[in-house]
Write an enzyme that holds these catalytic residues in place. Structure first.
Site, PDB file in Angstrom:
ATOM      1  N   ASP A   9       0.857  -1.183   0.000  1.00 18.46           N
ATOM      2  CA  ASP A   9       0.000   0.000   0.000  1.00 18.46           C
ATOM      3  C   ASP A   9       0.891   1.231   0.000  1.00 18.46           C
ATOM      4  O   ASP A   9       1.606   1.474   0.974  1.00 18.46           O
ATOM      5  CB  ASP A   9      -0.920  -0.001   1.217  1.00 18.46           C
ATOM      6  N   ILE A  13       0.020   3.582   6.078  1.00 14.64           N
ATOM      7  CA  ILE A  13      -1.027   3.469   7.103  1.00 14.64           C
ATOM      8  C   ILE A  13      -2.052   4.579   6.898  1.00 14.64           C
ATOM      9  O   ILE A  13      -1.727   5.757   6.879  1.00 14.64           O
ATOM     10  CB  ILE A  13      -0.434   3.565   8.519  1.00 14.64           C
ATOM     11  N   HIS A  14      -3.292   4.164   6.744  1.00 12.25           N
ATOM     12  CA  HIS A  14      -4.431   5.079   6.575  1.00 12.25           C
ATOM     13  C   HIS A  14      -5.655   4.323   7.064  1.00 12.25           C
ATOM     14  O   HIS A  14      -5.525   3.243   7.648  1.00 12.25           O
ATOM     15  CB  HIS A  14      -4.557   5.513   5.107  1.00 12.25           C
ATOM     16  N   GLY A  15      -6.827   4.834   6.841  1.00 14.81           N
ATOM     17  CA  GLY A  15      -8.044   4.239   7.392  1.00 14.81           C
ATOM     18  C   GLY A  15      -8.220   2.762   7.134  1.00 14.81           C
ATOM     19  O   GLY A  15      -8.533   1.997   8.038  1.00 14.81           O
ATOM     20  N   ALA A  18      -5.241   1.009   9.068  1.00 15.85           N
ATOM     21  CA  ALA A  18      -5.259   1.290  10.501  1.00 15.85           C
ATOM     22  C   ALA A  18      -6.514   0.758  11.188  1.00 15.85           C
ATOM     23  O   ALA A  18      -6.449   0.286  12.313  1.00 15.85           O
ATOM     24  CB  ALA A  18      -5.126   2.795  10.745  1.00 15.85           C
TER      25      ALA A  18
END
Length: 157
Positions: A9, A13-15, A18
């Site tokens: 990705d 780290i994102h929605g 996470a």
């Protein structure tokens, strides 16, 4: 340590990572494996801010990750490994770390890339690396979020 998910990705780290993937896998540790992120203090700070409460974060260079994975020295009982680039996964696999499945879910449009799916845009080099991973026995699954259907990346490209 149990590896719950290995993901490519570019946003790291994102929605989706996470919250969604952490919840679905029950992971208590996120490990970002990226030379760029490990050597960029601002990016490290931003990544730390994106991690949900109760989840630990470790940011490693590719070589640090290889050493720790080979020695089983990654903290956490269930771990998500997040890579920015498929070539970094290939380096880890070529170093002798077993990675049976990779979730490919965040490779976005850039010049020189062809779009295969919403979040699957690949250059010729990306395709070469993914085919090399496949030939090394790594299963490649395109799945943006847990609620989406898995697709075989090799079948897509």
């Amino acid at each position: 340590m149990k590896i719950a998910l290995v993901r490519v990705d570019e946003r790291l780290i994102h929605g989706q990572v996470a919250v969604a993937w952490t919840r679905v896998t029950g992971a208590d540790q996120l490990v970002v494996i990226s030379d760029e992120a490990a050597n960029d203090e601002m990016q490290k700070l931003l990544l730390e801010m994106a991690v949900p409460s109760g989840t630990k974060l470790l940011i490693l260079t590719v070589n640090e990750a290889i050493d720790r994975l080979k020695q089983d020295k990654i903290p956490g009982s269930k771990v998500i490994l997040v890579f920015k680039k498929p070539e970094d996964i290939l380096k880890v696999v070529q170093a002798g770390v077993e990675i049976p499945v990779v979730n490919v879910g965040g490779m976005y449009h850039k010049p020189g890339r062809q779009q295969f799916r919403k979040a699957l845009c690949l250059s010729e080099e990306d395709i070469r690396v993914l085919k090399e991973l496949h030939n090394a026995g790594v299963k490649l699954e395109y799945q943006v979020a847990p609620m989406n259907t898995k697709e075989d990346v090799i079948g897509i490209i």
